[in-house]
Design an enzyme around this catalytic site. Structure first.
Site, short mmCIF file in Angstrom:
data_model
loop_
_atom_site.label_atom_id
_atom_site.label_comp_id
_atom_site.label_asym_id
_atom_site.label_seq_id
_atom_site.Cartn_x
_atom_site.Cartn_y
_atom_site.Cartn_z
N GLY A 1 0.99 -1.17 0.00
CA GLY A 1 0.08 -0.02 0.04
C GLY A 1 0.84 1.24 0.13
N ASP B 1 0.34 -8.99 1.70
CA ASP B 1 -0.77 -8.12 1.10
C ASP B 1 -1.55 -8.92 0.16
OD1 ASP B 1 -2.07 -5.75 -0.38
OD2 ASP B 1 -0.47 -4.59 0.72
N ASN C 1 -5.11 -12.22 14.33
CA ASN C 1 -4.13 -13.16 13.67
C ASN C 1 -2.73 -12.51 14.10
OD1 ASN C 1 -6.15 -15.06 12.99
ND2 ASN C 1 -6.42 -14.02 11.09
N LYS D 1 2.36 -13.06 19.55
CA LYS D 1 2.30 -13.83 21.10
C LYS D 1 3.30 -14.88 20.95
CE LYS D 1 -0.89 -16.49 23.35
NZ LYS D 1 -2.21 -17.09 23.34
N TYR E 1 -14.99 1.20 9.42
CA TYR E 1 -13.51 1.63 9.70
C TYR E 1 -13.03 2.04 10.83
CZ TYR E 1 -8.96 3.87 8.31
OH TYR E 1 -7.70 4.47 8.31
N LYS F 1 -11.04 0.03 13.84
CA LYS F 1 -9.73 0.37 14.12
C LYS F 1 -9.94 0.47 15.77
CE LYS F 1 -7.25 1.08 10.69
NZ LYS F 1 -6.13 0.53 10.44
N GLN G 1 -2.96 -9.10 29.20
CA GLN G 1 -3.23 -10.19 29.52
C GLN G 1 -2.07 -11.21 29.00
OE1 GLN G 1 -7.07 -11.21 27.90
NE2 GLN G 1 -6.74 -13.71 28.11
P1 NAD Z 1 -3.58 1.63 1.30
O1 NAD Z 1 -4.74 1.18 0.93
O2 NAD Z 1 -2.57 2.21 0.39
O3 NAD Z 1 -2.71 0.30 2.03
C1 NAD Z 1 -3.43 -0.81 2.71
C2 NAD Z 1 -2.74 -2.04 2.05
O4 NAD Z 1 -3.35 -3.10 2.72
C3 NAD Z 1 -3.24 -2.28 0.65
O5 NAD Z 1 -1.81 -2.66 -0.16
C4 NAD Z 1 -4.33 -3.09 0.80
O6 NAD Z 1 -4.08 -4.08 -0.38
C5 NAD Z 1 -3.86 -4.03 1.90
N1 NAD Z 1 -4.77 -4.88 2.57
C6 NAD Z 1 -6.31 -4.44 2.93
N2 NAD Z 1 -6.75 -5.50 3.23
C7 NAD Z 1 -6.06 -6.49 3.54
C8 NAD Z 1 -6.04 -7.82 4.09
N3 NAD Z 1 -7.49 -8.35 4.52
N4 NAD Z 1 -5.01 -8.49 3.94
C9 NAD Z 1 -3.78 -8.19 3.36
N5 NAD Z 1 -3.63 -7.06 2.96
C10 NAD Z 1 -4.60 -6.08 2.94
O7 NAD Z 1 -3.81 2.46 2.76
P2 NAD Z 1 -2.60 3.24 3.40
O8 NAD Z 1 -2.90 4.67 3.30
O9 NAD Z 1 -1.39 3.07 3.01
O10 NAD Z 1 -3.09 3.12 5.04
C11 NAD Z 1 -2.22 1.95 5.61
C12 NAD Z 1 -2.70 1.86 6.98
O11 NAD Z 1 -2.39 3.10 7.75
C13 NAD Z 1 -4.21 1.58 6.83
O12 NAD Z 1 -4.38 0.64 8.34
C14 NAD Z 1 -4.83 2.74 7.20
O13 NAD Z 1 -6.05 2.54 7.96
C15 NAD Z 1 -3.64 3.49 8.29
N6 NAD Z 1 -3.94 4.97 7.93
C16 NAD Z 1 -3.49 5.67 7.09
C17 NAD Z 1 -3.80 6.90 6.93
C18 NAD Z 1 -3.52 7.87 5.86
O14 NAD Z 1 -3.67 9.04 5.84
N7 NAD Z 1 -2.97 7.18 4.69
C19 NAD Z 1 -4.22 7.57 7.98
C20 NAD Z 1 -4.72 6.99 9.14
C21 NAD Z 1 -4.40 5.41 9.23
N1 UDP Z 2 -2.20 -17.07 14.96
C1 UDP Z 2 -1.17 -16.78 13.66
N2 UDP Z 2 -0.15 -17.16 13.53
C2 UDP Z 2 0.63 -17.46 14.51
C3 UDP Z 2 -0.14 -17.76 15.87
C4 UDP Z 2 -1.45 -17.36 15.80
O1 UDP Z 2 -2.31 -16.46 12.84
O2 UDP Z 2 1.59 -17.63 14.64
C5 UDP Z 2 -3.61 -16.73 14.95
C6 UDP Z 2 -4.47 -18.05 15.38
O3 UDP Z 2 -4.95 -18.54 14.17
C7 UDP Z 2 -5.50 -17.56 16.37
C8 UDP Z 2 -5.15 -16.21 16.47
O4 UDP Z 2 -3.68 -15.87 15.85
O5 UDP Z 2 -6.80 -17.56 15.71
C9 UDP Z 2 -5.03 -15.72 17.87
O6 UDP Z 2 -4.04 -16.29 18.55
P1 UDP Z 2 -3.75 -16.67 20.09
O7 UDP Z 2 -2.79 -17.59 20.38
O8 UDP Z 2 -4.09 -15.27 20.78
O9 UDP Z 2 -5.46 -17.35 20.41
P2 UDP Z 2 -5.74 -18.74 20.30
O10 UDP Z 2 -4.86 -19.71 19.34
O11 UDP Z 2 -5.40 -19.40 21.54
O12 UDP Z 2 -7.15 -18.78 20.05
#
Ligand code: NAD
Ligand code: UDP
Ligand code: UDP
Length: 315
Positions: A14, A35, A101, A107, A147, A151, A164
């Site tokens: 991003g 991503d 996750n 953790k 959003y 957040k 915790q």
């Molecule tokens: P962006 O949309 O350019 O970047 C976000 C990236 O996350 C993208 O590359 C997108 O493909 C990826 N993404 C979205 N959903 C995903 C998912 N489920 N799994 C994996 N990747 C996923 O936006 P940005 O401006 O670069 O923002 C980055 C972060 O900073 C965001 O979390 C945003 O909320 C936060 N943020 C940005 C601003 C700003 O002004 N740019 C302000 C406040 C907070």
């Molecule tokens: N998880 C992950 N990567 C890791 C360890 C955990 O994506 O290396 C994910 C896992 O699937 C779980 C979540 O993170 O659902 C929260 O993990 P946590 O250990 O806190 O919870 P638990 O596994 O005990 O539900």
């Protein structure tokens, strides 16, 4: 800070994430960029793909991820209203399941984890400028809620994992940031106005343009995020990162028209629902804890951003 770390950057394709990847690779770290390319693009990290310390993985953070890391920058989430409202349920899942996750991963690996939170946690604020101790005024059921509340819940999870499970957490509340690699069609004000000005299309001001925002240049913000990640363990945030110089949206339009020399006109469109009327960070905490202050003026930052969009449009 100069030790070589294995660093995971979610949302690394991003706008902000790709600049973080650049800087971390530059500092000699091993970077894994994860991503799903929803709003980001591999083009933003194309120049890093052959670098021995850089790796890209296509993955959606709402699903578990098992890798090794010393630090995690959790940036994944669509960030502009057009993008996060396109699939609001997925937006909340990305913030909440994505945070669970990545916290689970932190953790298991004992990594330090930084959350890209947002000034939107303050909603349409009654306190100005916004300080970290202000709890915010957010509509929990409006079109921005997927959003804002996503957040806010992610912040809750970060602090509960910290209390915790004793995770090392860093929560940054990022204010409006702009610069090269912003998405040209994501509807954010800086990119919209620049593209409109360069194409001599009408500049669309929502409402009367008296609402305010404070704009931080991307390089300043990335510096602040990296300082926060490497700060003392007791510095958890939430901590505001942004440029405190405040402008009305009308002033922003005028500056962009002046710098581009555009022949465009201003047109007024309806103000979107729940659009915050004013926003400006109080950055005393970041100055004190991180010794960080943004340096780029709006005029200089806009010139760099306009040069980027000129190249993009000509391609
Ligand atoms: P962006 O949309 O350019 O970047 C976000 C990236 O996350 C993208 O590359 C997108 O493909 C990826 N993404 C979205 N959903 C995903 C998912 N489920 N799994 C994996 N990747 C996923 O936006 P940005 O401006 O670069 O923002 C980055 C972060 O900073 C965001 O979390 C945003 O909320 C936060 N943020 C940005 C601003 C700003 O002004 N740019 C302000 C406040 C907070
Ligand atoms: N998880 C992950 N990567 C890791 C360890 C955990 O994506 O290396 C994910 C896992 O699937 C779980 C979540 O993170 O659902 C929260 O993990 P946590 O250990 O806190 O919870 P638990 O596994 O005990 O539900
Ligand atoms: N805005 C505008 N014209 C546009 C895009 C946005 O007047 O073409 C306004 C928008 O209504 C808001 C401000 O600019 O008041 C910032 O909008 P953006 O979406 O960039 O950020 P956010 O509202 O999330 O701070």
């Amino acid at each position: 800070m100069h030790l070589k770390n294995r660093i995971l950057v979610t949302g690394g394709c991003g706008f902000l994430g790709s600049h973080i990847c650049d800087e971390l690779v530059n500092q000699g770290h091993e970077v894994l960029c994860v991503d799903n390319c929803f709003t980001g693009t591999k083009r933003h990290v194309r120049h890093l793909l052959e670098h021995p310390n850089f790796e890209f993985m296509r993955h959606d953070v709402t699903f578990p991820l098992y890798i090794e890391a010393d630090q995690i920058y959790n940036m994944a989430c669509p960030a502009s209203p057009i993008h996060y409202q396109y699939d609001p349920v997925q937006t909340t899942k990305t913030s909440v399941h994505g945070a669970i996750n990545m916290l689970g991963l932190a953790k298991r690996t004992r990594a330090t984890i930084l959350q890209a939170s947002t000034s939107e946690v303050y909603g349409d604020p009654e306190i100005h400028p916004q300080v970290e101790s202000y709890w915010g005024r957010v509509n929990p059921i409006g079109p921005r809620a997927c959003y804002d509340e996503g957040k806010r819940c992610a912040e809750t999870l970060f602090f509960d994992y910290h209390r915790q499970h004793h995770l090392k957490i860093k929560v940054a509340r990022i204010f409006n940031t702009y610069g090269p690699r912003m998405h040209p069609n994501d509807g954010r004000v800086v990119s919209n106005f620049i593209v409109q000005a360069l194409k001599n299309q009408p500049i669309t001001i929502y409402g009367d343009g008296s609402q305010t925002r404070s704009f931080c240049y991307v390089d300043d913000l990335v510096e602040g995020l990296i300082l926060l990640m490497n700060s003392k363990e007791e510095v958890t945030g939430p901590i505001n990162l942004g440029n405190p110089t405040e402008f009305t949206i009308l002033e922003l339009a005028q500056r962009i028209i002046d710098i581009t020399g555009s022949r465009t006109q201003i047109v007024n469109k309806p103000l979107p629902q729940d659009d915050p009327k004013q926003r400006k960070p109080d950055i005393n905490l970041a100055q004190k804890e991180l010794n960080w202050t943004p340096h780029m003026s709006l005029a200089e930052g806009l010139k760099k951003t306009i040069a980027y969009f000129e190249r993009l449009i000509s391609e």
